[in-house]
Design a protein around this motif. Structure first.
Motif, PDB file in Angstrom:
ATOM      1  N   GLY A  22      40.489  32.216 110.953  1.00  0.00           N
ATOM      2  CA  GLY A  22      40.102  33.609 111.074  1.00  0.00           C
ATOM      3  C   GLY A  22      39.613  34.280 109.810  1.00  0.00           C
ATOM      4  N   THR A  23      39.299  33.503 108.776  1.00  0.00           N
ATOM      5  CA  THR A  23      38.781  34.097 107.550  1.00  0.00           C
ATOM      6  C   THR A  23      37.572  33.310 107.061  1.00  0.00           C
ATOM      7  N   ALA A  24      36.822  33.950 106.178  1.00  0.00           N
ATOM      8  CA  ALA A  24      35.706  33.311 105.488  1.00  0.00           C
ATOM      9  C   ALA A  24      35.926  33.538 103.998  1.00  0.00           C
ATOM     10  N   TYR A  25      35.300  32.717 103.193  1.00  0.00           N
ATOM     11  CA  TYR A  25      35.307  32.943 101.750  1.00  0.00           C
ATOM     12  C   TYR A  25      34.003  33.632 101.382  1.00  0.00           C
ATOM     13  N   VAL A  26      34.107  34.670 100.571  1.00  0.00           N
ATOM     14  CA  VAL A  26      32.924  35.380 100.106  1.00  0.00           C
ATOM     15  C   VAL A  26      33.027  35.556  98.594  1.00  0.00           C
ATOM     16  N   PHE A  27      31.875  35.661  97.973  1.00  0.00           N
ATOM     17  CA  PHE A  27      31.810  35.856  96.530  1.00  0.00           C
ATOM     18  C   PHE A  27      31.044  37.133  96.228  1.00  0.00           C
ATOM     19  N   LYS A  28      31.598  37.903  95.304  1.00  0.00           N
ATOM     20  CA  LYS A  28      30.956  39.136  94.876  1.00  0.00           C
ATOM     21  C   LYS A  28      31.210  39.296  93.386  1.00  0.00           C
ATOM     22  N   ASN A  29      30.134  39.380  92.627  1.00  0.00           N
ATOM     23  CA  ASN A  29      30.229  39.518  91.166  1.00  0.00           C
ATOM     24  C   ASN A  29      31.078  38.417  90.538  1.00  0.00           C
ATOM     25  N   GLY A  30      30.925  37.190  91.042  1.00  0.00           N
ATOM     26  CA  GLY A  30      31.620  36.045  90.482  1.00  0.00           C
ATOM     27  C   GLY A  30      33.069  35.882  90.889  1.00  0.00           C
ATOM     28  N   VAL A  31      33.563  36.742  91.767  1.00  0.00           N
ATOM     29  CA  VAL A  31      34.953  36.675  92.217  1.00  0.00           C
ATOM     30  C   VAL A  31      34.982  36.212  93.666  1.00  0.00           C
ATOM     31  N   CYS A  32      35.901  35.299  93.975  1.00  0.00           N
ATOM     32  CA  CYS A  32      36.063  34.778  95.329  1.00  0.00           C
ATOM     33  C   CYS A  32      37.105  35.611  96.079  1.00  0.00           C
ATOM     34  N   TYR A  33      36.772  35.968  97.310  1.00  0.00           N
ATOM     35  CA  TYR A  33      37.669  36.733  98.173  1.00  0.00           C
ATOM     36  C   TYR A  33      37.775  36.036  99.521  1.00  0.00           C
ATOM     37  N   THR A  34      38.825  36.354 100.261  1.00  0.00           N
ATOM     38  CA  THR A  34      38.878  35.977 101.675  1.00  0.00           C
ATOM     39  C   THR A  34      38.479  37.203 102.476  1.00  0.00           C
ATOM     40  N   LEU A  35      37.708  36.976 103.497  1.00  0.00           N
ATOM     41  CA  LEU A  35      37.173  38.037 104.333  1.00  0.00           C
ATOM     42  C   LEU A  35      37.730  37.898 105.732  1.00  0.00           C
ATOM     43  N   SER A  36      38.223  38.987 106.278  1.00  0.00           N
ATOM     44  CA  SER A  36      38.703  39.029 107.656  1.00  0.00           C
ATOM     45  C   SER A  36      37.589  39.546 108.559  1.00  0.00           C
ATOM     46  N   PRO A  37      37.650  39.243 109.856  1.00  0.00           N
ATOM     47  CA  PRO A  37      36.620  39.715 110.778  1.00  0.00           C
ATOM     48  C   PRO A  37      36.455  41.235 110.825  1.00  0.00           C
ATOM     49  N   ASP A  38      37.476  41.976 110.429  1.00  0.00           N
ATOM     50  CA  ASP A  38      37.358  43.436 110.427  1.00  0.00           C
ATOM     51  C   ASP A  38      36.666  43.954 109.154  1.00  0.00           C
ATOM     52  N   GLY A  39      36.280  43.045 108.257  1.00  0.00           N
ATOM     53  CA  GLY A  39      35.577  43.423 107.041  1.00  0.00           C
ATOM     54  C   GLY A  39      36.458  43.612 105.829  1.00  0.00           C
ATOM     55  N   SER A  40      37.768  43.483 105.994  1.00  0.00           N
ATOM     56  CA  SER A  40      38.647  43.638 104.836  1.00  0.00           C
ATOM     57  C   SER A  40      38.611  42.383 103.968  1.00  0.00           C
ATOM     58  N   VAL A  41      38.691  42.601 102.661  1.00  0.00           N
ATOM     59  CA  VAL A  41      38.643  41.492 101.701  1.00  0.00           C
ATOM     60  C   VAL A  41      39.926  41.474 100.874  1.00  0.00           C
ATOM     61  N   LYS A  42      40.332  40.257 100.486  1.00  0.00           N
ATOM     62  CA  LYS A  42      41.512  40.069  99.630  1.00  0.00           C
ATOM     63  C   LYS A  42      41.175  39.049  98.577  1.00  0.00           C
ATOM     64  N   LYS A  43      41.728  39.228  97.384  1.00  0.00           N
ATOM     65  CA  LYS A  43      41.565  38.243  96.312  1.00  0.00           C
ATOM     66  C   LYS A  43      42.403  37.036  96.593  1.00  0.00           C
TER      67      LYS A  43
END
Length: 85
Positions: A64-85
């Motif tokens: 239920g999550t994806a990995y996303v990168f923003k400004n060189g930092v990796c986050y986990t992304l939930s389907p509701d759009g929330s991100v966590k380090k």
């Protein structure tokens, strides 16, 4: 078409407009789509559900999550759009 991507059905009919710079395949009901250099996610109806804000995004996984990168930092992304380090 014209270096833009979207999605076609099995008969070759356009079902999601060819407006993206790149698209990934659908996984867990979402597909990553790149537009203007940033990645976001659409649902199977083509609705943008997570805005184009990431430098890169993986497919959603069965957990239920994806990995996303923003400004060189990796986050986990939930389907509701929330991100966590």
């Amino acid at each position: 078409k014209n270096r833009k991507y979207g999605f076609l059905d099995k008969q070759g009919n356009e079902v999601i407009p060819l407006i993206y710079d790149y698209v990934d395949h659908f996984s867990e009901g979402f597909a990553g789509v790149k537009k203007n250099g940033k990645w976001g996610f659409i649902d199977t109806n083509g609705k943008l559900v997570i805005d184009h804000q990431f430098d890169y995004g993986s497919n959603f996984m069965d957990i239920g999550t994806a990995y996303v990168f923003k400004n060189g930092v990796c986050y986990t992304l939930s389907p509701d759009g929330s991100v966590k380090k």
